[in-house]
Design a protein around this motif. Structure first.
Motif, PDB file in Angstrom:
ATOM      1  N   GLU A  85       2.095  11.914   9.421  1.00  0.00           N
ATOM      2  CA  GLU A  85       2.645  10.685   9.609  1.00  0.00           C
ATOM      3  C   GLU A  85       1.558   9.436   9.296  1.00  0.00           C
ATOM      4  O   GLU A  85       2.095   8.506   8.297  1.00  0.00           O
ATOM      5  N   ARG A  86       0.255   9.703   9.345  1.00  0.00           N
ATOM      6  CA  ARG A  86      -0.641   8.518   9.080  1.00  0.00           C
ATOM      7  C   ARG A  86      -0.801   8.622   7.668  1.00  0.00           C
ATOM      8  O   ARG A  86      -1.032   7.650   6.565  1.00  0.00           O
ATOM      9  N   ALA A  87      -0.612   9.968   6.907  1.00  0.00           N
ATOM     10  CA  ALA A  87      -0.807  10.277   5.433  1.00  0.00           C
ATOM     11  C   ALA A  87       0.291   9.508   4.786  1.00  0.00           C
ATOM     12  O   ALA A  87       0.144   8.905   3.716  1.00  0.00           O
ATOM     13  N   ALA A  88       1.490   9.713   5.315  1.00  0.00           N
ATOM     14  CA  ALA A  88       2.666   8.890   4.643  1.00  0.00           C
ATOM     15  C   ALA A  88       2.498   7.585   4.671  1.00  0.00           C
ATOM     16  O   ALA A  88       2.895   6.955   3.563  1.00  0.00           O
ATOM     17  N   ARG A  89       1.841   6.994   5.677  1.00  0.00           N
ATOM     18  CA  ARG A  89       1.604   5.344   5.563  1.00  0.00           C
ATOM     19  C   ARG A  89       0.579   4.960   4.506  1.00  0.00           C
ATOM     20  O   ARG A  89       0.810   3.948   4.098  1.00  0.00           O
ATOM     21  N   LEU A  90      -0.270   5.917   3.940  1.00  0.00           N
ATOM     22  CA  LEU A  90      -1.231   5.619   3.018  1.00  0.00           C
ATOM     23  C   LEU A  90      -0.621   6.098   1.546  1.00  0.00           C
ATOM     24  O   LEU A  90      -1.287   5.760   0.706  1.00  0.00           O
ATOM     25  N   SER A  91       0.481   6.298   1.548  1.00  0.00           N
ATOM     26  CA  SER A  91       0.877   7.169   0.378  1.00  0.00           C
ATOM     27  C   SER A  91       1.578   6.074  -0.577  1.00  0.00           C
ATOM     28  O   SER A  91       2.514   5.251  -0.047  1.00  0.00           O
ATOM     29  N   PRO A  92       1.070   5.676  -1.876  1.00  0.00           N
ATOM     30  CA  PRO A  92       1.506   4.589  -2.562  1.00  0.00           C
ATOM     31  C   PRO A  92       2.783   4.920  -3.157  1.00  0.00           C
ATOM     32  O   PRO A  92       3.846   3.966  -3.303  1.00  0.00           O
ATOM     33  N   ASP A  93       3.370   5.982  -3.286  1.00  0.00           N
ATOM     34  CA  ASP A  93       4.527   6.629  -3.804  1.00  0.00           C
ATOM     35  C   ASP A  93       5.603   6.858  -2.800  1.00  0.00           C
ATOM     36  O   ASP A  93       5.310   7.403  -1.812  1.00  0.00           O
TER      37      ASP A  93
END
Length: 927
Positions: free
Chosen positions: A394-402
């Motif tokens: 979930e945190r990785a998703a918030r950081l994902s630019p794409d």
């Protein structure tokens, strides 16, 4: 005011008395669990400390653990804190438990293993049980709301299994953030604000107590919160003008008070505090390494003198979590960013924490930081930390630019949350996907997850709102996806009972061309209309499982894939192929107990309990219900959390425990919208009707049974499947209360509707019983004999015994007592075995009226078994089979000590004195 060592606790006499009783019980070998809840600063930590001091003075060993917001995403971090002093003793655990427990800490021997949360929990419980051999233990857990989900699951598991262990669990959590795993599992003690008198006494014990207007303002602003009273008194002593400031929200004011000390501290001290607040790990060497040569250990001294932190050996702790929050918020964005980046640089050997600090240091989207969290999630998943994996994704998703990549990570996070058994979280994650992408595959998978999340609650319409559009849209392009979505949708459609959903599922299913795997279509056909589709579903069932009941003792179901086993078991149950349902669902539970899918465990266990109940295996049904409820409560599966107690209440009612049954129903359905959960609504009506029937209140029973059909000119079943099984009970109550004509209307309409399809042997017998009770005297007997004609009816012994009793009463009233006697004897045997006291008493009275003095029931047999809980019966059977306490514990997830404790209580209930006598004292399962 209560003195405790060198500290004083004011205004908490009641709470301290409860804690004292908990500790006293420990010293006599009794277990306990208590969760203290309250707002920030309510004094929970002070009470935990008081309890720990009481325990130490009584010779009780204390183990402590504290949740940390920064480590809440690290799998089993809290459990590691708790068990770290004794991990060397894990070598004495059974091999599978040892591997599971050490594996989640990364301390295993590197051998690849399949993670097993239940074995991990059991390993932790067994380890603590072994430690408690040398003296009682008090587990003190602070800031429970910040513990990682893996640790919370283990604590909930242990809380339910402490009986017989000299171990007590004492926890504290914010009242607004009580973990769902513990919400229904542990007794709760709410820590309220102090009353005005106690608040005044606490102010009087401060070094410089405020007076006059300042005192009034402090009491007003603190509102009885002990920490606020203490800190506001300090603020007023430092700056008397502060008492005249405008009021602020309490939490903001407290944080402002804590941060007010910071400007007075040296820059090096403030930097150390910020790094400690950012690290949250309490590890002094890590913090000092990250700060570098800008500070030394001596720079902690001003913060200690200010009462902000305590430094012990190689660890640093904030005096209160709000102090950490205030320190962190008082820093600028750049300062926080620098701290996290420096911490990441020194945590080279800890890739998980390093990933989280890189994420905290990220400025906006950062794919590199997102990939590190993605990798951390993969490691957590391999260790069985599905909740931690979901958090990281979930945190990785918030950081994902794409956006598409972000959506994909959210879908994977939802999948991990589903495996962790957290439906509400799954729904929240899935809901975000539609705002990020128009990729059909991702949207479809997100909808499937969202549909699953709602399907296991009671929001069935919402679940179908996700699942049915996916099924319909994929008919031409992806028929396999359509059948998968329909299979998932059928369960909430069944539970809802609303006809429009079932009709749509069947329409979509007809549009799907034949597939290699038709299991989804099978469940849709059977689950949406088991009467009209019975013949077709049975043929498909036979093809899906080509060797049902091949040979005595054979277990062909064990070779089936798990998903097929569950669907086939559910199909068999809804089609009244009850024996096959028990075999398939029982085998599925054997598989699921070794897997981490607690959501599936709970729903399958409840289905198994229903089949066992209908087959007359009521003790085994109670055990399955207990298992289903425990698993569902952990995961928030509302449908099972409500349904399992309703079925348990039915068993209580049928055994004559009517008041307890009604109370159980009331607790179960509180706050539930039953009209939107028709299967639950019908079963609730039956449970309450059975309670009325057991008391001889036929009018109340009729009202309940009649409620399972509508009041239209042509009554329809409230639930298309569940209602018809209570038709004969409705008629029986109607005949005794002068409402035969109303019941005849229901029966005639039902008979016409059922004629449109094919009924099972069970449903056929129920309709014949109803016909017999309403028939003219010359016509009744043929219906009674028809109801008893099919030998298959013996598969549902309670229903068959009711027919025999009704028929025997009819015969005796016609002075054919000799013919009635064998029917009554057969019915009595079933009622006595099941422990249905009201029906047993009625049958015995009929036997006496027929000229037979019924024999007394075998001394101790049925009554003794009735005294055993389902878990005790399970333990007794396993012990009778020759298993050791440790082997039994591994099988049913208890510690060996708890198994021994239960056996100690079982022996006198069965009238035996040794393990060797168990085999003779227990009947065969199902008898």
């Amino acid at each position: 005011m209560t003195p405790l060592g060198d500290e004083w606790v004011v205004g908490r006499d009641h709470e301290l008395a409860l804690l004292s009783r908990l500790v006293d019980a420990l010293t006599t070998g009794r277990s306990g669990a208590l969760l203290m809840t309250g707002g920030p600063g309510a004094g929970k930590s002070a009470l935990l400390e008081a309890a720990a001091r009481m325990a130490r003075r009584s010779g009780v060993r204390v183990l402590r653990c504290r949740g940390s917001e920064g480590e809440s995403g690290l799998p089993f971090a809290g459990l590691h804190q708790l068990l770290r002093p004794f991990l060397d003793l894990a070598e004495g655990l059974p091999a599978r438990q040892r591997a599971a427990l050490l594996g989640v800490f990364g301390l295993d021997d590197g051998t690849p293993t399949v993670s097993d949360p239940l074995l991990t929990s059991l390993g932790a419980l067994t380890l603590l049980s072994d430690v408690a051999e040398h003296g009682p233990l008090l587990l003190v857990i602070d800031d429970t709301h910040w513990l990682d989900l893996g640790t919370l699951d283990v604590l909930a598991f242990m809380a339910r299994r402490l009986e017989g262990e000299p171990v007590a669990l004492l926890l504290a959590a914010r009242d607004t953030a009580v973990p769902a795993q513990l919400d229904r599992q542990v007794d709760r003690l709410t820590i309220e604000p102090l009353d005005p008198a106690a608040a005044g006494r606490l102010l009087d014990h401060q070094p410089r107590p405020p007076a006059g207007r300042a005192r009034s303002r402090v009491l007003e602003q603190a509102a009885g919160v002990p920490l606020a009273l203490v800190e506001l008194a300090r603020a007023v002593a430092r700056d008397p003008a502060a008492a005249h400031e405008d009021a602020l929200p309490l939490t903001d004011r407290l944080e402002a008070i804590f941060a007010a000390d910071l400007p007075e501290l040296p820059p090096a001290t403030r930097e150390l505090l910020l790094f400690a607040a950012a690290a949250e790990s309490a590890e002094l060497p890590v913090i000092l390494s990250a700060v570098g040569d800008r500070a030394t250990p001596d720079d902690w001294l001003p913060a200690e003198r200010a009462g902000l932190v305590r430094v012990d050996a190689d660890r640093v702790r904030f005096r209160h979590p709000l102090i950490r929050s205030a320190v962190y918020r008082a820093a600028t964005y750049t300062e926080r960013h620098t701290a996290h980046r420096a911490l990441a640089d020194v945590l080279v050997g800890d890739p998980d924490r390093r990933a989280w600090h890189h994420a905290a240091a990220a400025s906006g989207a950062d794919e590199e930081a997102a990939r590190e969290l993605d990798d951390s999630a993969a490691r957590a998943q391999r260790r069985g930390g599905y909740a931690a994996a979901a958090t990281a994704l979930e945190r990785a998703a918030r950081l994902s630019p794409d956006p598409t990549v972000r959506a994909g990570r959210l879908v994977r996070a939802a999948t991990m949350a589903m495996y962790a058994g957290h439906p509400r979280w799954v729904g929240e994650l899935s809901a975000q996907v539609a705002t990020l992408t128009d990729e059909p595959a991702l949207l479809a998978e997100a909808s499937l997850r969202a549909g699953w999340a709602l399907a296991v609650t009671t929001r069935f319409a919402g679940s179908l709102g996700f699942l049915l559009p996916v099924a319909e849209a994929a008919v031409d392009e992806d028929p396999v996806l359509t059948l998968d979505a329909l299979a998932t949708a059928t369960t909430p459609a069944y539970n809802s009972g609303a006809p429009e959903h079932r009709e749509k599922i069947l329409r979509i299913a007809e549009r799907v061309p034949p597939q290699e795997d038709e299991i989804g279509r099978l469940w849709a056909l059977a689950g949406c209309d088991p009467v009209r589709n019975r013949a077709r579903a049975l043929a498909m069932f036979a093809r899906a499982w080509t060797d049902p009941l091949a040979e005595p003792g054979a277990r062909p179901e064990l070779d089936l894939p798990l998903a097929r086993m569950v669907v086939l078991g559910g199909t068999a149950w809804v089609l009244d192929e009850t024996a096959e349902a028990i075999r398939l669902l029982g085998a599925a539970m054997d598989h699921l107990r070794r897997s981490p899918t607690s959501g599936a465990n709970a729903t399958v266990a409840q289905a198994l309990a229903l089949a066992l109940y209908e087959s007359g295996s009521w003790t085994e049904a109670r055990a399955a219900l207990d298992e289903a409820y425990g698993l569902a409560a952990e995961g928030g599966l509302e449908n099972v959390v409500v349904g399992a107690p309703v079925l348990r209440a039915t068993l209580l009612a049928l055994r004559g425990d009517t008041e307890e049954a009604r109370a159980a129903v009331q607790r179960a359905v509180h706050g539930i919208d039953l009209p939107n959960c028709r299967s639950l609504q019908v079963r609730t009506h039956y449970a309450l009707g059975a309670a009325a029937l057991a008391e001889g209140d036929h009018a109340a029973a009729y009202d309940r049974f009649r409620a399972v059909y509508t009041r239209q000119p042509e009554p329809e079943p409230l639930h298309f499947h569940a209602s018809d099984y209570y038709l004969a009970d409705l008629v029986a109550a109607a005949v005794r209360t002068g409402r035969a004509e109303d019941a005849r209307l229901v029966l005639d309409t039902t008979r016409r509707r059922l004629a449109e399809g094919e009924t099972s042997a069970r449903l056929t017998a129920i309709v014949h019983r109803a016909d017999a009770l309403l028939a003219e005297p010359d016509d009744a007997e043929r219906h009674f004999t028809a109801a008893l004609a099919d030998p298959a009816g013996d598969r549902w012994p309670f229903e068959r015994a009711q027919v025999r009793l009704d028929y025997a009463e009819w015969l005796r009233r016609r002075r054919r007592a000799v013919e009635a006697r064998p029917l009554l004897a057969a019915a009595l045997e079933v009622f006595e075995r099941l422990g249905t006291r009201p029906w047993t008493d009625r049958t015995r009275a009929e036997l006496r009226a027929a000229g037979v003095t019924p024999a007394s029931p075998p001394a101790g047999s049925a009554d003794s078994l009735a005294e055993l809980t389902p878990q005790q019966l399970q333990i007794a059977r396993l012990a009778a089979a020759g298993l050791t306490n440790r082997e039994i514990g591994e099988r049913i997830f208890l510690s060996p000590r708890t198994v021994g404790f239960h056996l100690y209580r079982i022996f006198p209930k069965l009238g035996i004195t040794s393990r060797a006598q168990l085999r003779d004292a227990l009947p065969e399962p199902g008898e």
